[in-house]
Design an enzyme around this catalytic site. Sequence first.
Site, PDB file in Angstrom:
ATOM      1  N   HIS A 217       0.810  -1.208   0.000  1.00 49.06           N
ATOM      2  CA  HIS A 217       0.000   0.000   0.000  1.00 49.06           C
ATOM      3  C   HIS A 217       0.852   1.270   0.000  1.00 49.06           C
ATOM      4  CE1 HIS A 217      -3.589   2.200  -0.334  1.00 49.06           C
ATOM      5  NE2 HIS A 217      -3.119   3.017   0.589  1.00 49.06           N
ATOM      6  N   TYR A 221       1.755   5.103  -2.630  1.00 55.27           N
ATOM      7  CA  TYR A 221       2.057   6.500  -2.289  1.00 55.27           C
ATOM      8  C   TYR A 221       3.483   6.866  -2.680  1.00 55.27           C
ATOM      9  CZ  TYR A 221      -2.440   6.249  -0.157  1.00 55.27           C
ATOM     10  OH  TYR A 221      -3.783   6.068   0.009  1.00 55.27           O
ATOM     11  N   HIS A 368      -9.771   0.627 -11.041  1.00 59.30           N
ATOM     12  CA  HIS A 368      -9.286   1.573 -10.008  1.00 59.30           C
ATOM     13  C   HIS A 368      -7.811   1.886 -10.214  1.00 59.30           C
ATOM     14  CE1 HIS A 368      -8.276   3.262  -6.097  1.00 59.30           C
ATOM     15  NE2 HIS A 368      -7.450   2.262  -5.858  1.00 59.30           N
ATOM     16  N   PHE A 369      -6.991   0.869 -10.413  1.00 60.28           N
ATOM     17  CA  PHE A 369      -5.571   1.238 -10.471  1.00 60.28           C
ATOM     18  C   PHE A 369      -5.175   1.864 -11.798  1.00 60.28           C
ATOM     19  CE2 PHE A 369      -4.750  -3.556 -10.691  1.00 60.28           C
ATOM     20  CZ  PHE A 369      -4.297  -3.599 -11.984  1.00 60.28           C
ATOM     21  N   HIS A 370      -6.010   1.678 -12.825  1.00 56.00           N
ATOM     22  CA  HIS A 370      -5.688   2.403 -14.057  1.00 56.00           C
ATOM     23  C   HIS A 370      -6.030   3.891 -13.938  1.00 56.00           C
ATOM     24  CE1 HIS A 370      -5.082  -1.555 -15.978  1.00 56.00           C
ATOM     25  NE2 HIS A 370      -4.213  -0.856 -16.679  1.00 56.00           N
ATOM     26  N   ARG A 433     -10.786 -10.708 -11.771  1.00 51.73           N
ATOM     27  CA  ARG A 433      -9.496 -10.255 -12.293  1.00 51.73           C
ATOM     28  C   ARG A 433      -8.460 -11.331 -12.019  1.00 51.73           C
ATOM     29  NH1 ARG A 433      -5.613  -6.677  -8.900  1.00 51.73           N
ATOM     30  NH2 ARG A 433      -6.236  -7.078  -6.772  1.00 51.73           N
ATOM     31  N   ARG A 434      -7.224 -11.067 -12.447  1.00 51.74           N
ATOM     32  CA  ARG A 434      -6.120 -12.015 -12.301  1.00 51.74           C
ATOM     33  C   ARG A 434      -6.427 -13.362 -12.958  1.00 51.74           C
ATOM     34  NH1 ARG A 434      -5.348 -10.385  -6.176  1.00 51.74           N
ATOM     35  NH2 ARG A 434      -3.579  -8.999  -6.334  1.00 51.74           N
TER      36      ARG A 434
HETATM   37 FE1  HAS Z   1      -5.941   2.041  -4.212  1.00 51.77          FE
HETATM   38  C1  HAS Z   1      -6.239  -1.397  -4.608  1.00 51.77           C
HETATM   39  C2  HAS Z   1      -7.898   1.921  -1.413  1.00 51.77           C
HETATM   40  C3  HAS Z   1      -5.444   5.436  -3.672  1.00 51.77           C
HETATM   41  C4  HAS Z   1      -3.349   2.000  -6.471  1.00 51.77           C
HETATM   42  N1  HAS Z   1      -4.994   0.577  -5.325  1.00 51.77           N
HETATM   43  C5  HAS Z   1      -5.289  -0.765  -5.360  1.00 51.77           C
HETATM   44  C6  HAS Z   1      -4.409  -1.421  -6.293  1.00 51.77           C
HETATM   45  C7  HAS Z   1      -3.567  -0.460  -6.791  1.00 51.77           C
HETATM   46  C8  HAS Z   1      -3.951   0.795  -6.189  1.00 51.77           C
HETATM   47  C9  HAS Z   1      -2.425  -0.666  -7.774  1.00 51.77           C
HETATM   48  O1  HAS Z   1      -9.051  -0.227   0.451  1.00 51.77           O
HETATM   49  C10 HAS Z   1      -4.468  -2.900  -6.677  1.00 51.77           C
HETATM   50  C11 HAS Z   1      -3.552  -3.737  -5.840  1.00 51.77           C
HETATM   51  C12 HAS Z   1      -3.659  -5.178  -6.278  1.00 51.77           C
HETATM   52  O2  HAS Z   1      -3.119  -5.544  -7.342  1.00 51.77           O
HETATM   53  O3  HAS Z   1      -4.313  -5.963  -5.575  1.00 51.77           O
HETATM   54  N2  HAS Z   1      -6.599   3.414  -2.838  1.00 51.77           N
HETATM   55  C13 HAS Z   1      -7.394   3.160  -1.783  1.00 51.77           C
HETATM   56  C14 HAS Z   1      -7.664   4.402  -1.058  1.00 51.77           C
HETATM   57  C15 HAS Z   1      -6.973   5.391  -1.706  1.00 51.77           C
HETATM   58  C16 HAS Z   1      -6.292   4.757  -2.812  1.00 51.77           C
HETATM   59  C17 HAS Z   1      -8.521   4.585   0.153  1.00 51.77           C
HETATM   60  N3  HAS Z   1      -4.674   3.437  -4.945  1.00 51.77           N
HETATM   61  C18 HAS Z   1      -4.619   4.769  -4.588  1.00 51.77           C
HETATM   62  C19 HAS Z   1      -3.566   5.428  -5.303  1.00 51.77           C
HETATM   63  C20 HAS Z   1      -2.973   4.458  -6.082  1.00 51.77           C
HETATM   64  C21 HAS Z   1      -3.681   3.221  -5.846  1.00 51.77           C
HETATM   65  C22 HAS Z   1      -3.218   6.880  -5.165  1.00 51.77           C
HETATM   66  C23 HAS Z   1      -1.824   4.532  -7.028  1.00 51.77           C
HETATM   67  C24 HAS Z   1      -1.066   5.565  -7.209  1.00 51.77           C
HETATM   68  N4  HAS Z   1      -6.918   0.557  -3.241  1.00 51.77           N
HETATM   69  C25 HAS Z   1      -7.636   0.713  -2.091  1.00 51.77           C
HETATM   70  C26 HAS Z   1      -8.109  -0.608  -1.625  1.00 51.77           C
HETATM   71  C27 HAS Z   1      -7.636  -1.544  -2.523  1.00 51.77           C
HETATM   72  C28 HAS Z   1      -6.887  -0.800  -3.526  1.00 51.77           C
HETATM   73  C29 HAS Z   1      -8.913  -0.918  -0.459  1.00 51.77           C
HETATM   74  C30 HAS Z   1      -7.819  -3.075  -2.462  1.00 51.77           C
HETATM   75  C31 HAS Z   1      -8.979  -3.522  -3.245  1.00 51.77           C
HETATM   76  C32 HAS Z   1      -9.074  -5.038  -3.162  1.00 51.77           C
HETATM   77  O4  HAS Z   1      -9.982  -5.515  -2.465  1.00 51.77           O
HETATM   78  O5  HAS Z   1      -8.256  -5.741  -3.773  1.00 51.77           O
HETATM   79  C33 HAS Z   1      -6.942   6.862  -1.282  1.00 51.77           C
HETATM   80  O6  HAS Z   1      -5.612   7.302  -1.131  1.00 51.77           O
HETATM   81  C34 HAS Z   1      -7.650   7.754  -2.231  1.00 51.77           C
HETATM   82  C35 HAS Z   1      -7.812   9.168  -1.704  1.00 51.77           C
HETATM   83  C36 HAS Z   1      -8.040  10.126  -2.844  1.00 51.77           C
HETATM   84  C37 HAS Z   1      -9.004  11.045  -2.934  1.00 51.77           C
HETATM   85  C38 HAS Z   1      -9.079  11.936  -4.159  1.00 51.77           C
HETATM   86  C39 HAS Z   1      -8.692  13.394  -3.861  1.00 51.77           C
HETATM   87  C40 HAS Z   1      -8.544  14.168  -5.144  1.00 51.77           C
HETATM   88  C41 HAS Z   1      -7.497  14.931  -5.481  1.00 51.77           C
HETATM   89  C42 HAS Z   1      -7.486  15.549  -6.850  1.00 51.77           C
HETATM   90  C43 HAS Z   1      -7.590  17.040  -6.808  1.00 51.77           C
HETATM   91  C44 HAS Z   1      -7.855  17.507  -8.199  1.00 51.77           C
HETATM   92  C45 HAS Z   1      -7.755  18.752  -8.629  1.00 51.77           C
HETATM   93  C46 HAS Z   1      -8.035  19.020 -10.063  1.00 51.77           C
HETATM   94  C47 HAS Z   1      -7.346  19.886  -7.758  1.00 51.77           C
HETATM   95  C48 HAS Z   1     -10.011  11.219  -1.873  1.00 51.77           C
HETATM   96  C49 HAS Z   1      -6.296  15.168  -4.636  1.00 51.77           C
HETATM   97  C50 HAS Z   1      -9.307  19.756 -10.231  1.00 51.77           C
HETATM   98  C51 HAS Z   1     -10.000  19.224 -11.391  1.00 51.77           C
HETATM   99  C52 HAS Z   1     -11.266  19.523 -11.742  1.00 51.77           C
HETATM  100  C53 HAS Z   1     -11.912  18.787 -12.853  1.00 51.77           C
HETATM  101  C54 HAS Z   1     -12.090  20.558 -11.074  1.00 51.77           C
END
Ligand code: HAS
Length: 550
Positions: A217, A221, A368-370, A433-434
């Site tokens: 995890h 980050y 999600h990861f894409h 998947r997988r």
């Molecule tokens: Fe995830 C599975 C939970 C973030 C990558 N994640 C994965 C896997 C990958 C991955 C590769 O809880 C698959 C792993 C595998 O092969 O089994 N993930 C989260 C949570 C977050 C999260 C809570 N993941 C990421 C990030 C990744 C990433 C970042 C890669 C870089 N993820 C999970 C969970 C799984 C999971 C479970 C397991 C699922 C399972 O059962 O297998 C949080 O960090 C997300 C918080 C983000 C936000 C968004 C805030 C928005 C922002 C953008 C601001 C935009 C602006 C632009 C200013 C709340 C900061 C303005 C634009 C306009 C259009 C106005």
Amino acid sequence: MIGNSERKLALSNIAVAYTAFLIGTFCGLIQVFMRNDRLELPAWLDYYQVLTAHGVLLALVYTTFFIYGFLITGMSKSLGTFGPKVRLWSWIGFFVTLIGTVGATIEIISGRASVLYTFYAPLKASGWFYVDLALLIIGTWIMSFALIGHYMQWRRKNPGVLSPLFAYMTMATFALWIISCLGVVAAVLFQYIPWAFGFVDTINVELSRSLFWYFGHPLVYFWLLPAYMAWYLVIPKLVGTKVFSDSLARLSFLLFILFSIPVGFHHQLGEPGVSDFWKFLQVTLTFMVVIPTLMTAFSLFAVFETSGRQKGAKGLFGWIGKLPWSDIRFTSIFIAMAFFIPGGAGGIINASFQLNEFIHNTLWVVGHFHITVGTPVAMTFMGISFWLIPYLTGRTLGKTTKKLAYVQIASWSIGMILMSSAQHVLGLLGAPRRTQYSHYNDNPTVLGWFDGFFSNTATIAIGGTILFFSAMLLIVIVLRLWFVEPRSLENDLYAEFPIAESDSSATPKWLENWWIWIGIALALIIIAYAIPITHLIQDAPPGSKGFINW
Ligand code: HAS
């Protein structure tokens, strides 16, 4: 301009990154067609081999080498030229990482390591694959410690002064990386290598997965934080303003060190062997990671609005029109950020205990990861490449290349929307998947998965093909920036390293007392992991023999 050795080192890292990108995206193209049962591979190549190469080369190799290329340049730019020792160890680290990468890639391509990028036991690869993985990690540690040495030298020469924000963020990223790698290093050295070479017969599967996710995890980050560095530092410069708040930026990076590590069980919510209490605790900590993410979003919106208002924007959303849309360095990263809104929302769904039951191990997670690592992170790296490569090669981003870059970013976005939406929807319907394509004996429920607008075989294939086209375009752009574009002139906008000013006059000094923060991080890790890991060792079920699928 940075020192010549750092320039070569950064370019070497970026060259490896884009070589991995080229092979990895080609594997992605093969995969979308195989998953739709439209392609039959020759007997010497199979789906899992291609899937492993795709995941390792893009998620691990492209990101890691690109990150070091970026951080080496930024550290030299913000703290000054490297001394001879830092230079030497950075090169040693680079070569060790490269040897590990080449070795692991050979094992995968030769079919001896079709274990996917998570290398879950009891699937067993050849012992050398794990040795190569260990080398890859050790190499990155050597490079990280070299840069930490550079930072410490700077601090010794500047006592009592807060370090520049770029250097501070780099240190936070390395703290996260080094602490998190301890889990996977322990699993590889003490579990996988003895087991794969036949020194022991069985492996404690749940322990190996828990150690993997302790690393897995924070790994996401480790990919994200360098992208955040561009969001915090490059974007304000491009829109013509300052970093919104120096202390907020530093605090958000610190919170990532604290909360991104003790959360690995959210990848194992469906697995036995870990009691609900520990899963619940880690899910709670997972939601804490959302705080620094939302602080980042807040700070970026503040930057956009401040810059827009400075340029005379009126009304609630008038600032949007004032953003520098004709600057590809900005537009690419803005779109990357926008993708993180649905990407992050999906993450929150994944982390919700009950909803995870629904999406775990389905194509939803692939979707999600894409739209996390595959777009917010990867597209930010693309946006960085548009100025970092010219900065390092002394060339410029000419008109034609700029147009190509717009087409590239647009096509990546369209391809990703099509492919990842289809993956999300198919996952919700139940597609696993997988696994290789299966029509489950033409079961009507399964055939029904592919009836929708997004969820049909064509959408994934069209999306994947557009992505491949975009990836090849990116390779052309990278080559042009490296070899073809004219030499940059003085004050060339596209050949500078854009870092915004950050006012640290009101930033509390304790934000840079690493021992406090690393201490709290270790305490949280012990609270979240000590008891469940002890249980997994003391009450271990009989281990599993390895399964070899070649
Ligand atoms: Fe995830 C599975 C939970 C973030 C990558 N994640 C994965 C896997 C990958 C991955 C590769 O809880 C698959 C792993 C595998 O092969 O089994 N993930 C989260 C949570 C977050 C999260 C809570 N993941 C990421 C990030 C990744 C990433 C970042 C890669 C870089 N993820 C999970 C969970 C799984 C999971 C479970 C397991 C699922 C399972 O059962 O297998 C949080 O960090 C997300 C918080 C983000 C936000 C968004 C805030 C928005 C922002 C953008 C601001 C935009 C602006 C632009 C200013 C709340 C900061 C303005 C634009 C306009 C259009 C106005």
